[in-house]
Design a protein around this motif. Structure first.
Motif, short mmCIF file in Angstrom:
data_model
loop_
_atom_site.label_atom_id
_atom_site.label_comp_id
_atom_site.label_asym_id
_atom_site.label_seq_id
_atom_site.Cartn_x
_atom_site.Cartn_y
_atom_site.Cartn_z
N GLY A 91 -1.93 -6.68 -26.41
CA GLY A 91 -0.67 -6.11 -26.87
C GLY A 91 -0.19 -4.93 -26.03
O GLY A 91 0.97 -4.54 -26.13
N GLN A 92 -1.05 -4.34 -25.20
CA GLN A 92 -0.62 -3.19 -24.40
C GLN A 92 -0.04 -3.57 -23.05
O GLN A 92 0.70 -2.81 -22.44
N ALA A 93 -0.38 -4.74 -22.55
CA ALA A 93 0.07 -5.14 -21.21
C ALA A 93 1.58 -5.19 -21.11
O ALA A 93 2.16 -4.76 -20.10
N ASP A 94 2.25 -5.71 -22.12
CA ASP A 94 3.72 -5.80 -22.07
C ASP A 94 4.35 -4.42 -21.93
O ASP A 94 5.29 -4.23 -21.16
N ARG A 95 3.82 -3.45 -22.67
CA ARG A 95 4.35 -2.08 -22.61
C ARG A 95 4.12 -1.48 -21.23
O ARG A 95 5.01 -0.87 -20.63
N VAL A 96 2.91 -1.66 -20.67
CA VAL A 96 2.59 -1.12 -19.35
C VAL A 96 3.48 -1.77 -18.29
O VAL A 96 4.06 -1.07 -17.45
N LEU A 97 3.60 -3.09 -18.33
CA LEU A 97 4.44 -3.78 -17.35
C LEU A 97 5.90 -3.34 -17.43
O LEU A 97 6.55 -3.13 -16.40
N ALA A 98 6.42 -3.21 -18.62
CA ALA A 98 7.82 -2.80 -18.80
C ALA A 98 8.04 -1.41 -18.21
O ALA A 98 9.06 -1.16 -17.55
N GLU A 99 7.11 -0.52 -18.44
CA GLU A 99 7.26 0.84 -17.93
C GLU A 99 7.09 0.91 -16.41
O GLU A 99 7.83 1.63 -15.73
N VAL A 100 6.16 0.15 -15.87
CA VAL A 100 6.00 0.10 -14.40
C VAL A 100 7.27 -0.46 -13.78
O VAL A 100 7.77 0.07 -12.78
N GLU A 101 7.82 -1.52 -14.36
CA GLU A 101 9.05 -2.11 -13.82
C GLU A 101 10.21 -1.12 -13.89
O GLU A 101 11.03 -1.04 -12.97
N ARG A 155 0.81 -1.22 0.00
CA ARG A 155 0.00 0.00 0.00
C ARG A 155 0.84 1.27 0.00
O ARG A 155 0.39 2.30 -0.49
N GLU A 156 2.06 1.20 0.51
CA GLU A 156 2.88 2.41 0.53
C GLU A 156 3.31 2.84 -0.88
O GLU A 156 3.78 3.95 -1.08
N LEU A 157 3.12 1.98 -1.87
CA LEU A 157 3.45 2.33 -3.25
C LEU A 157 2.24 2.87 -4.02
O LEU A 157 2.33 3.16 -5.21
N GLU A 158 1.10 3.01 -3.34
CA GLU A 158 -0.14 3.38 -4.02
C GLU A 158 -0.02 4.65 -4.85
O GLU A 158 -0.36 4.66 -6.04
N GLU A 159 0.43 5.74 -4.25
CA GLU A 159 0.48 7.01 -4.98
C GLU A 159 1.39 6.94 -6.20
O GLU A 159 1.03 7.39 -7.28
N ALA A 160 2.57 6.36 -6.03
CA ALA A 160 3.51 6.26 -7.15
C ALA A 160 2.96 5.36 -8.25
O ALA A 160 3.09 5.67 -9.44
N LEU A 161 2.32 4.26 -7.86
CA LEU A 161 1.78 3.32 -8.85
C LEU A 161 0.60 3.93 -9.59
O LEU A 161 0.52 3.86 -10.83
N VAL A 162 -0.30 4.58 -8.87
CA VAL A 162 -1.46 5.21 -9.50
C VAL A 162 -1.00 6.32 -10.45
O VAL A 162 -1.48 6.43 -11.57
N GLU A 163 -0.06 7.13 -10.00
CA GLU A 163 0.46 8.21 -10.85
C GLU A 163 1.05 7.64 -12.14
O GLU A 163 0.81 8.15 -13.24
N THR A 164 1.81 6.57 -12.01
CA THR A 164 2.42 5.93 -13.18
C THR A 164 1.35 5.41 -14.13
O THR A 164 1.43 5.63 -15.34
N LEU A 165 0.34 4.73 -13.60
CA LEU A 165 -0.72 4.17 -14.46
C LEU A 165 -1.53 5.26 -15.13
O LEU A 165 -1.96 5.11 -16.28
N LEU A 166 -1.75 6.38 -14.45
CA LEU A 166 -2.49 7.49 -15.06
C LEU A 166 -1.73 8.04 -16.27
O LEU A 166 -2.35 8.46 -17.25
N GLU A 167 -0.42 8.02 -16.21
CA GLU A 167 0.40 8.48 -17.33
C GLU A 167 0.44 7.47 -18.47
O GLU A 167 0.58 7.84 -19.63
#
Length: 102
Positions: free
Chosen positions: A70-80, A15-27
Motif C-alpha cells: 500500500g505504500q508504493a503507490d504513494r512513494v511513486l506518486a511523490e517521486v513522479e 546517475r545524474e539524478l542520484e542526489e535528488a532521488l536519494v534526497e526525495t526517498l529519504l524524506e
C-alpha cells in the motif's frame, strides 16, 4: 522467517539524478533502501550517449525499497511529482518473506 505483506519497489534512473532521488526517498520513507550503480541495455537505448553506444549499455542507478503493501503507490506518486523524468523506470514485486538471520 517473518512473513508480512511487503513489496519491493525497484527504481532505475540516470546517475545524474542520484542526489535528488536519494534526497526525495529519504524524506518519503522510513524503511530505507539499497542503491547500486548498474549498467544495462534496454528500452530507450536510442537516448544513449556515444560512449554508451560503443559499450552497448548505459550507466544507471538502481534503488530497491522494501515497502509495506500500500505504500508504493504513494512513494511513486511523490517521486513522479518531484522528479518527473521519462528515464526513471520502475517496477513492483511481491516479497514472499523477510527477516534477519540473527
Amino acid at each position: 522467517m517473518m512473513s508480512a505483506a511487503y513489496q519491493r519497489l525497484t527504481l532505475v534512473a540516470p546517475r545524474e539524478l542520484e542526489e535528488a532521488l536519494v534526497e526525495t526517498l529519504l524524506e518519503l520513507t522510513s524503511t530505507g533502501f539499497t542503491a547500486i550503480n548498474v549498467a544495462g541495455h534496454g528500452e530507450g537505448f536510442d537516448q544513449a550517449g556515444i560512449r554508451e553506444r560503443v559499450r552497448g549499455r548505459v550507466d544507471r542507478l538502481m534503488l530497491w525499497l522494501l515497502l509495506p503493501d500500500g505504500q508504493a503507490d504513494r512513494v511513486l506518486a511523490e517521486v513522479e511529482k518531484r522528479l518527473p523524468h521519462s528515464r526513471i523506470v520502475w517496477w513492483l514485486e511481491p516479497v514472499q518473506a523477510r527477516g534477519r538471520l540473527a
